[in-house]
Design an enzyme around this catalytic site. Structure first.
Site, PDB file in Angstrom:
ATOM      1  N   GLU A 114     -19.651  48.533  38.580  1.00  0.00           N
ATOM      2  CA  GLU A 114     -19.862  47.859  39.853  1.00  0.00           C
ATOM      3  C   GLU A 114     -18.827  46.760  40.040  1.00  0.00           C
ATOM      4  O   GLU A 114     -18.342  46.164  39.088  1.00  0.00           O
ATOM      5  CB  GLU A 114     -21.277  47.291  39.913  1.00  0.00           C
ATOM      6  CG  GLU A 114     -22.289  48.404  40.008  1.00  0.00           C
ATOM      7  CD  GLU A 114     -23.722  47.949  40.103  1.00  0.00           C
ATOM      8  OE1 GLU A 114     -24.497  48.635  40.772  1.00  0.00           O
ATOM      9  OE2 GLU A 114     -24.073  46.913  39.509  1.00  0.00           O
ATOM     10  N   CYS A 127     -15.181  40.155  42.294  1.00  0.00           N
ATOM     11  CA  CYS A 127     -15.761  40.027  40.963  1.00  0.00           C
ATOM     12  C   CYS A 127     -15.599  41.375  40.270  1.00  0.00           C
ATOM     13  O   CYS A 127     -16.174  42.368  40.708  1.00  0.00           O
ATOM     14  CB  CYS A 127     -17.235  39.644  41.124  1.00  0.00           C
ATOM     15  SG  CYS A 127     -18.120  39.522  39.578  1.00  0.00           S
ATOM     16  N   CYS A 134     -22.317  46.188  28.351  1.00  0.00           N
ATOM     17  CA  CYS A 134     -21.910  45.064  27.512  1.00  0.00           C
ATOM     18  C   CYS A 134     -22.681  45.143  26.210  1.00  0.00           C
ATOM     19  O   CYS A 134     -23.837  45.540  26.193  1.00  0.00           O
ATOM     20  CB  CYS A 134     -22.222  43.739  28.228  1.00  0.00           C
ATOM     21  SG  CYS A 134     -21.581  42.300  27.332  1.00  0.00           S
ATOM     22  N   CYS A 138     -27.136  39.085  26.113  1.00  0.00           N
ATOM     23  CA  CYS A 138     -27.674  37.774  26.490  1.00  0.00           C
ATOM     24  C   CYS A 138     -29.037  38.033  27.138  1.00  0.00           C
ATOM     25  O   CYS A 138     -29.182  38.969  27.933  1.00  0.00           O
ATOM     26  CB  CYS A 138     -26.737  37.068  27.454  1.00  0.00           C
ATOM     27  SG  CYS A 138     -25.116  36.796  26.696  1.00  0.00           S
ATOM     28  N   CYS A 141     -29.526  38.398  31.037  1.00  0.00           N
ATOM     29  CA  CYS A 141     -28.539  39.176  31.798  1.00  0.00           C
ATOM     30  C   CYS A 141     -28.926  40.643  31.877  1.00  0.00           C
ATOM     31  O   CYS A 141     -29.224  41.273  30.861  1.00  0.00           O
ATOM     32  CB  CYS A 141     -27.168  39.035  31.135  1.00  0.00           C
ATOM     33  SG  CYS A 141     -25.903  40.056  31.907  1.00  0.00           S
ATOM     34  N   CYS A 374     -24.821  37.399  40.238  1.00  0.00           N
ATOM     35  CA  CYS A 374     -24.465  37.288  38.822  1.00  0.00           C
ATOM     36  C   CYS A 374     -25.538  37.881  37.931  1.00  0.00           C
ATOM     37  O   CYS A 374     -26.712  37.574  38.079  1.00  0.00           O
ATOM     38  CB  CYS A 374     -24.357  35.832  38.391  1.00  0.00           C
ATOM     39  SG  CYS A 374     -23.204  34.907  39.315  1.00  0.00           S
TER      40      CYS A 374
HETATM   41  N1  SAH Z   1     -19.564  38.468  30.010  1.00  0.00           N
HETATM   42  C1  SAH Z   1     -18.958  37.394  30.684  1.00  0.00           C
HETATM   43  C2  SAH Z   1     -18.708  37.650  32.147  1.00  0.00           C
HETATM   44  C3  SAH Z   1     -19.769  38.368  32.953  1.00  0.00           C
HETATM   45  S1  SAH Z   1     -21.262  37.538  33.305  1.00  0.00           S
HETATM   46  C4  SAH Z   1     -19.774  36.141  30.501  1.00  0.00           C
HETATM   47  O1  SAH Z   1     -20.883  36.215  30.008  1.00  0.00           O
HETATM   48  O2  SAH Z   1     -19.254  35.075  30.836  1.00  0.00           O
HETATM   49  C5  SAH Z   1     -20.887  36.399  34.627  1.00  0.00           C
HETATM   50  C6  SAH Z   1     -21.796  35.171  34.654  1.00  0.00           C
HETATM   51  O3  SAH Z   1     -23.102  35.496  35.151  1.00  0.00           O
HETATM   52  C7  SAH Z   1     -21.988  34.571  33.281  1.00  0.00           C
HETATM   53  O4  SAH Z   1     -21.928  33.164  33.335  1.00  0.00           O
HETATM   54  C8  SAH Z   1     -23.389  35.016  32.968  1.00  0.00           C
HETATM   55  O5  SAH Z   1     -23.949  34.225  31.960  1.00  0.00           O
HETATM   56  C9  SAH Z   1     -24.060  34.894  34.299  1.00  0.00           C
HETATM   57  N2  SAH Z   1     -25.338  35.611  34.394  1.00  0.00           N
HETATM   58  C10 SAH Z   1     -25.739  36.681  33.692  1.00  0.00           C
HETATM   59  N3  SAH Z   1     -26.983  37.064  34.064  1.00  0.00           N
HETATM   60  C11 SAH Z   1     -27.370  36.219  35.040  1.00  0.00           C
HETATM   61  C12 SAH Z   1     -28.543  36.120  35.847  1.00  0.00           C
HETATM   62  N4  SAH Z   1     -29.546  36.999  35.740  1.00  0.00           N
HETATM   63  N5  SAH Z   1     -28.606  35.138  36.762  1.00  0.00           N
HETATM   64  C13 SAH Z   1     -27.565  34.272  36.920  1.00  0.00           C
HETATM   65  N6  SAH Z   1     -26.428  34.330  36.196  1.00  0.00           N
HETATM   66  C14 SAH Z   1     -26.322  35.287  35.263  1.00  0.00           C
HETATM   67 FE1  SF4 Z   2     -22.526  40.457  28.442  1.00  0.00          FE
HETATM   68 FE2  SF4 Z   2     -24.166  39.585  30.325  1.00  0.00          FE
HETATM   69 FE3  SF4 Z   2     -23.840  38.168  28.084  1.00  0.00          FE
HETATM   70 FE4  SF4 Z   2     -21.845  38.279  29.903  1.00  0.00          FE
HETATM   71  S1  SF4 Z   2     -23.886  37.354  30.210  1.00  0.00           S
HETATM   72  S2  SF4 Z   2     -21.705  38.531  27.662  1.00  0.00           S
HETATM   73  S3  SF4 Z   2     -22.129  40.407  30.648  1.00  0.00           S
HETATM   74  S4  SF4 Z   2     -24.742  40.243  28.236  1.00  0.00           S
END
Ligand code: SAH
Ligand code: SF4
Length: 393
Positions: A114, A127, A134, A138, A141, A374
């Site tokens: 996406e 973006c 991934c 986290c 996420c 995000c």
């Molecule tokens: N993997 C990289 C980039 C992709 S995530 C990283 O983690 O930085 C892009 C941003 O969205 C990151 O700051 C991530 O922590 C945040 N993010 C992930 N899940 C989210 C959610 N459910 N709500 C808001 N931000 C989120």
């Molecule tokens: Fe991966 Fe989501 Fe963590 Fe970014 S925030 S490193 S996309 S699991």
């Protein structure tokens, strides 16, 4: 076709696409086609201009290349981009594209990723994804719940920008499509900024990400300034150093917590690279200055990381660093174990950070209605598997 190009074409079942390649990759492709060494530089420059400056979609547009060579190129190569299989437009103008990548072998049906376009009055931000899924899990996420299928190639990363520029009519001399466009403000390039905040951890795919940044920033082609290209990482410390030394885009860090015990739970990679090591890598990032501040992303999770004491600790941790803090309201997804902090809590947190002298914008959630915000990205490649499991169960 040379033996090499022919074997590449037969194992991939498709011709290699020059669109998205680096100069070195295009040069190698031309060598494989048998072009004399003395022509390579000039031909690469021509192709570069047509592909990245003019947005050519067909070798026959390349009028300064002889007809015979155009035919040879078209026989051996393609100018294929990731295919838009679905476009969703949010009520706020955000667009989410589901893109299908070319198959990597005969069994592959083409992975899906996406890519999200966010128009604003003074900029248009794309973006982009760096991986399919991934590996980092986290806990807040959505992408993290999708297993990694694979790293994207340089061409697939650059291809996302090419698709967006085609779709938004953002190449000089090409028409804008007229169907329901939501371009950025007057006089602003439709795509003026790139953030690596889509699917995947960019610094787990550093070679291809850095090569893609270099293609996007090339002044003879796509011409985005590296200051307007932001790589966001959950904290792969050794690769932050490399990114700074070898490439130098803007840096964003997904911090999300000020204590190691909590960050271990939210961002498991913290067990390997704890907060103090991560912040040291940020202090050492070349070129960081007040004009080029490092962004710290902080997702607001109700009752988890959103207290005033944590805001004060955040300010203390970042002392002396040219930083801005981006507060991200948690974007919910089906089955998520968190809720978004209340608005007053977010404001209180933001005030503490702001009063300590840091910009602390709260990121307005964009495209929530189409799960484009995000952390909500997750492609069909996994969803289909989940559906298949349900069907089987
Ligand atoms: N993997 C990289 C980039 C992709 S995530 C990283 O983690 O930085 C892009 C941003 O969205 C990151 O700051 C991530 O922590 C945040 N993010 C992930 N899940 C989210 C959610 N459910 N709500 C808001 N931000 C989120
Ligand atoms: Fe991966 Fe989501 Fe963590 Fe970014 S925030 S490193 S996309 S699991």
């Amino acid at each position: 076709m040379t033996a090499l190009a022919a074997s590449a074409a037969s194992t991939l079942a498709v011709q290699p696409s020059l669109a998205g390649m680096t100069r070195a990759e295009i040069a190698d492709s031309l060598r494989a086609l048998g072009l004399p060494e003395r022509e390579i530089r000039m031909r690469v420059a021509q192709l570069w201009h047509w592909i990245y400056f003019r947005g050519a979609r067909d070798f026959d547009e390349m009028l300064n290349v002889s007809k015979a060579l155009r035919a040879r190129l078209a026989d051996a190569f393609a100018l294929r981009l990731p295919e838009i299989v679905e476009e969703q437009v949010s009520s706020d103008g955000t667009r989410k594209w589901l893109l299908r990548l070319a198959p990597v072998d005969v069994q592959d049906k083409g992975a899906e990723i996406e890519c999200v376009y966010i128009p604003e009055s003074d900029r248009g931000t794309l973006c982009v994804s760096s991986q399919v899924g991934c590996t980092l899990n986290c806990s807040f996420c959505h992408t993290g719940t999708q297993k990694l299928v694979r790293n994207l190639t340089t061409a697939e990363i650059v291809g996302q920008l090419l698709v967006a520029r085609q779709r938004l009519g953002d190449f000089p001399g090409r028409e804008r499509p007229t169907d329901g466009l939501t371009p950025a403000g007057e006089g602003v390039r439709a795509v003026s900024n790139i953030v690596f905040m889509g699917m995947g951890e960019p610094l787990y795919n550093p070679d291809n990400v850095m090569a893609a940044v270099d293609v996007m920033a090339d002044g003879d082609g796509l011409s985005l300034s590296k200051r307007r290209i932001t790589v966001s990482t959950s904290g792969v410390v050794p690769q932050i150093e490399r990114l700074g030394a070898e490439c130098g885009p803007a840096l964003a860090i997904s911090l999300h917590a000020v204590r190691d015990d909590l960050r271990n739970a939210l961002v498991p990679l913290n067990k390997k690279y704890p907060i103090h090591a991560l912040l040291q890598a940020c202090r050492d990032y070349p070129g960081a200055s007040n004009a080029r501040r490092i962004t710290f992303e902080y997702v607001m999770l109700k009752g988890v990381n959103d207290s005033p004491a944590e805001a004060k600790e955040l300010v203390r941790l970042l002392k002396g660093m040219p930083a801005k803090i981006n507060l991200i309201p948690f974007n919910p997804w089906p089955g998520a174990p968190y809720e978004c902090s209340d608005w007053e809590t977010i404001e209180r947190f933001s005030d503490i950070v702001f009063n300590a002298g840091y910009a602390s914008p709260v990121r307005t959630p964009r495209g929530r209605d189409i799960l484009a915000a995000c952390g909500q990205l997750k492609s069909e490649t996994e969803k289909l598997r989940a559906r298949a499991r349900l069907a089987a169960g």
